[in-house]
Scaffold this motif. Structure first.
Motif, PDB file in Angstrom:
ATOM      1  N   ALA A   1      42.140  36.103  36.715  1.00 52.69           N
ATOM      2  CA  ALA A   1      41.741  35.443  35.478  1.00 52.69           C
ATOM      3  C   ALA A   1      40.279  35.721  35.151  1.00 52.69           C
ATOM      4  CB  ALA A   1      41.988  33.941  35.585  1.00 52.69           C
ATOM      5  N   ASP A   2      39.400  35.662  36.148  1.00 48.00           N
ATOM      6  CA  ASP A   2      37.988  35.997  35.926  1.00 48.00           C
ATOM      7  C   ASP A   2      37.843  37.414  35.378  1.00 48.00           C
ATOM      8  OD1 ASP A   2      36.741  33.637  36.557  1.00 48.00           O
ATOM      9  OD2 ASP A   2      35.672  34.408  38.302  1.00 48.00           O
ATOM     10  N   ALA A   3      38.516  38.371  36.032  1.00 43.69           N
ATOM     11  CA  ALA A   3      38.395  39.772  35.620  1.00 43.69           C
ATOM     12  C   ALA A   3      38.995  40.004  34.241  1.00 43.69           C
ATOM     13  CB  ALA A   3      39.062  40.672  36.659  1.00 43.69           C
ATOM     14  N   MET A   4      40.134  39.375  33.959  1.00 45.83           N
ATOM     15  CA  MET A   4      40.755  39.547  32.646  1.00 45.83           C
ATOM     16  C   MET A   4      39.897  38.942  31.543  1.00 45.83           C
ATOM     17  SD  MET A   4      44.798  38.879  33.541  1.00 45.83           S
ATOM     18  CE  MET A   4      45.186  38.613  31.818  1.00 45.83           C
ATOM     19  N   ALA A   5      39.310  37.773  31.807  1.00 39.01           N
ATOM     20  CA  ALA A   5      38.451  37.156  30.800  1.00 39.01           C
ATOM     21  C   ALA A   5      37.248  38.040  30.506  1.00 39.01           C
ATOM     22  CB  ALA A   5      37.995  35.782  31.289  1.00 39.01           C
ATOM     23  N   TYR A   6      36.695  38.658  31.526  1.00 38.11           N
ATOM     24  CA  TYR A   6      35.585  39.593  31.339  1.00 38.11           C
ATOM     25  C   TYR A   6      36.030  40.790  30.502  1.00 38.11           C
ATOM     26  CZ  TYR A   6      32.451  43.443  32.584  1.00 38.11           C
ATOM     27  OH  TYR A   6      31.611  44.540  32.540  1.00 38.11           O
ATOM     28  N   ALA A   7      37.196  41.337  30.812  1.00 36.38           N
ATOM     29  CA  ALA A   7      37.702  42.485  30.058  1.00 36.38           C
ATOM     30  C   ALA A   7      37.921  42.128  28.591  1.00 36.38           C
ATOM     31  CB  ALA A   7      39.010  42.979  30.677  1.00 36.38           C
ATOM     32  N   ALA A   8      38.518  40.971  28.347  1.00 33.85           N
ATOM     33  CA  ALA A   8      38.831  40.567  26.977  1.00 33.85           C
ATOM     34  C   ALA A   8      37.568  40.320  26.154  1.00 33.85           C
ATOM     35  CB  ALA A   8      39.699  39.313  26.992  1.00 33.85           C
TER      36      ALA A   8
END
Length: 507
Positions: free
Chosen positions: A349-356
């Motif tokens: 979730a942390d990594a996806m939020a950063y990507a988004a």
């Protein structure tokens, strides 16, 4: 790595493999196999013996079926009559794997291919050979048990037509074996720092790749609090690897996110012993996305790829995060932790939020050894696929089928969404609904932001590990996802960001 070369010369080998297809010949037990003519001109005696032997053993020609014709006083001394099924790429991949196993105690083998065969046959054959010949051992193997197969010669009618297919097969096999090596490595040496450094080293040999490794201080400063929370119970702190391939001609930017839990005890909600035994594989998603990005660079695919690998060790200790804690993710969303063994979705979730928020991506795909529920639903060889985008789901499924890695699309029912709500935070990381893999996917979707309709999740917990040899798979880590992602990235490279083929978009 096994040496595989193309040749047109006609030398008499000690071990010769000839293809058998599913033919029209019918016997008492049903349809029989048909010896296919090849660019290798086997002499008349060999072919006559092979034809008689095929009939005697009732060779079906099924993909991967091998019968060995022993000729101790002649040359070749043995002929591996190898089924290729319908002769498609999958059939040749199974044949390559079967040859690698059948000839493992021979120093070399020559394989004859039909004249003018499609280059996909060479790709399939070579991938099967390389992947089935793969070995991983920490201990020194006794010489009498070590495989002897060192080289394979593929005889074709012309080499130039097939060299590109062999080069692609090599790049994909090398990437898959890299993912297998990383996943197989025992966790006593595989800390987050170790894994980050191995990815950096693997990327260094490919110009155009760049690597950024965020250490704990940077993770704290930038707000990657879920990665930090999961890793807080270990004396070996977490990392976030960002691996980038940015060719100048790229039309599309793909972000791949892979779960990288280098060992998972379950944390305070500790797993039983048997549940921990293979938890060195819990970073299989991170290994796959990193290796696929390296393969994209090796093949010079004209698509921009960013791989994000959040790496942490989930340990139980006095500093471990607890059930009931509330974690604030990158970007501000909060999660109430109800189960510390549902840690993979937190780091993703942390990594996806950063990507988004910051990577300006066109497509977002995550891979994770996420839930045991995946294997309950789909077994050992099929990954669960989740996406709200029909075109993206279909493209990934097609790539998986072509690569020999199965997926099955699963639902995300709207009426399940309320189960993710928390009384004190935005979300909970574990629910009582019971559909474990489904709920994990729906949780991750909340962090896809504006990429929600261009996001897909692959839960590949069971397919990441093989309990026994199975065609091109060997016992241990499979490198699942690398081959699917490379096929899919190759397709994306020929499409506009909308998913429309480039030719159609131009018109």
């Amino acid at each position: 790595m096994l040496e595989i070369r193309l040749a047109v010369e006609q030398t008499v080998p000690d071990t010769l493999a000839l293809p058998v297809g599913k033919g029209a010949r019918t016997g008492e037990s049903g349809p029989g196999g048909e010896l296919l003519p090849t660019a290798y001109a086997a002499d008349r005696a060999v072919r006559e013996e092979a034809l008689a032997f095929i009939s005697d053993v009732e060779h079906t020609g099924g993909a991967g079926v091998v019968h060995t014709l022993a000729r101790p006083l002649a040359s070749p001394r043995r002929v591996l009559l190898t089924g290729v099924g319908a002769g498609d790429e999958a059939g040749w991949r199974a044949a390559g794997a079967a040859i690698a196993r059948s000839a493992r105690q021979q120093p070399s083998v020559t394989v004859g291919l039909p004249a003018a065969v499609d280059p996909a046959a060479v790709r399939g054959l070579a991938e099967g050979l390389w992947l089935a010949a793969y070995r991983f051992r920490v201990a020194t193997e006794p010489p009498d048990k070590a495989p002897k197969l060192a080289s394979v010669t593929i005889v074709v009618d012309e080499t130039g037509r097939y060299e590109p297919a062999l080069a692609v097969a090599r790049a994909v096999a090398e990437a898959t074996m890299l993912a297998r090596d990383l996943t197989n490595t025992p966790s006593d040496r595989k800390s987050p720092a170790w894994l980050a450094e191995r990815i950096r080293e693997a990327a260094a040999s490919h110009p155009g790749l760049s690597v950024v490794v965020r250490e704990p201080e940077q993770l704290t400063a930038e707000g990657f609090n879920a990665i930090l929370a999961v890793g807080n119970g270990s004396v070996r702190p977490p990392r976030l690897v960002e691996l980038s391939w940015q060719p100048p001609q790229a039309r599309t930017h793909v972000v791949l996110v892979g779960k990288g839990i280098t060992f998972d005890t379950g944390g305070i909600c500790i797993k039983p012993r048997d549940g921990m035994r293979l938890m060195r594989k819990d970073m299989g998603g991170a290994a796959a996305v990193a290796a696929a990005t390296i393969a994209a660079a090796a093949l010079n695919l004209p698509v921009r790829v960013t791989a994000l690998a959040p790496l942490a060790e989930n340990m139980a200790s006095g500093t471990a995060y607890r059930p009931g804690d509330v974690v604030r993710h990158y970007g501000g969303m909060t999660t109430e932790v109800l189960n510390t063994d549902a840690e993979g979705r937190l780091v993703l979730a942390d990594a996806m939020a950063y990507a988004a928020r910051h990577l300006d991506a066109d497509l977002l795909v995550d891979l994770a050894t996420l839930t045991g529920a995946q294997s309950v639903a789909l077994g050992k060889r099929t990954a669960a696929l989740y996406s709200d985008s029909d075109p993206l789901a279909e493209a990934l499924a097609e790539a998986a089928t072509a690569a020999g890695e199965r997926v099955w699309r699963m639902p995300m029912p709207d009426d399940y969404r309320d189960a993710l709500d928390s009384d004190v935070a935005d979300l909970v990381n574990s629910t009582q609904v019971g559909a474990g893999s489904v709920m994990a996917a729906m949780y991750l979707r909340e962090f896809a932001g504006t990429l929600r309709d261009r996001w897909a999740h692959l839960d590949m917990s069971a397919p990441a590990w093989a309990d026994s040899p199975d065609r091109e798979l060997v016992k241990g880590a499979t490198g699942w996802g690398v081959r699917t992602l490379v096929r899919w990235l190759d397709r994306v490279a020929g499409e506009a960001p909308s998913g429309v083929p480039v030719e159609a978009a131009a018109s």
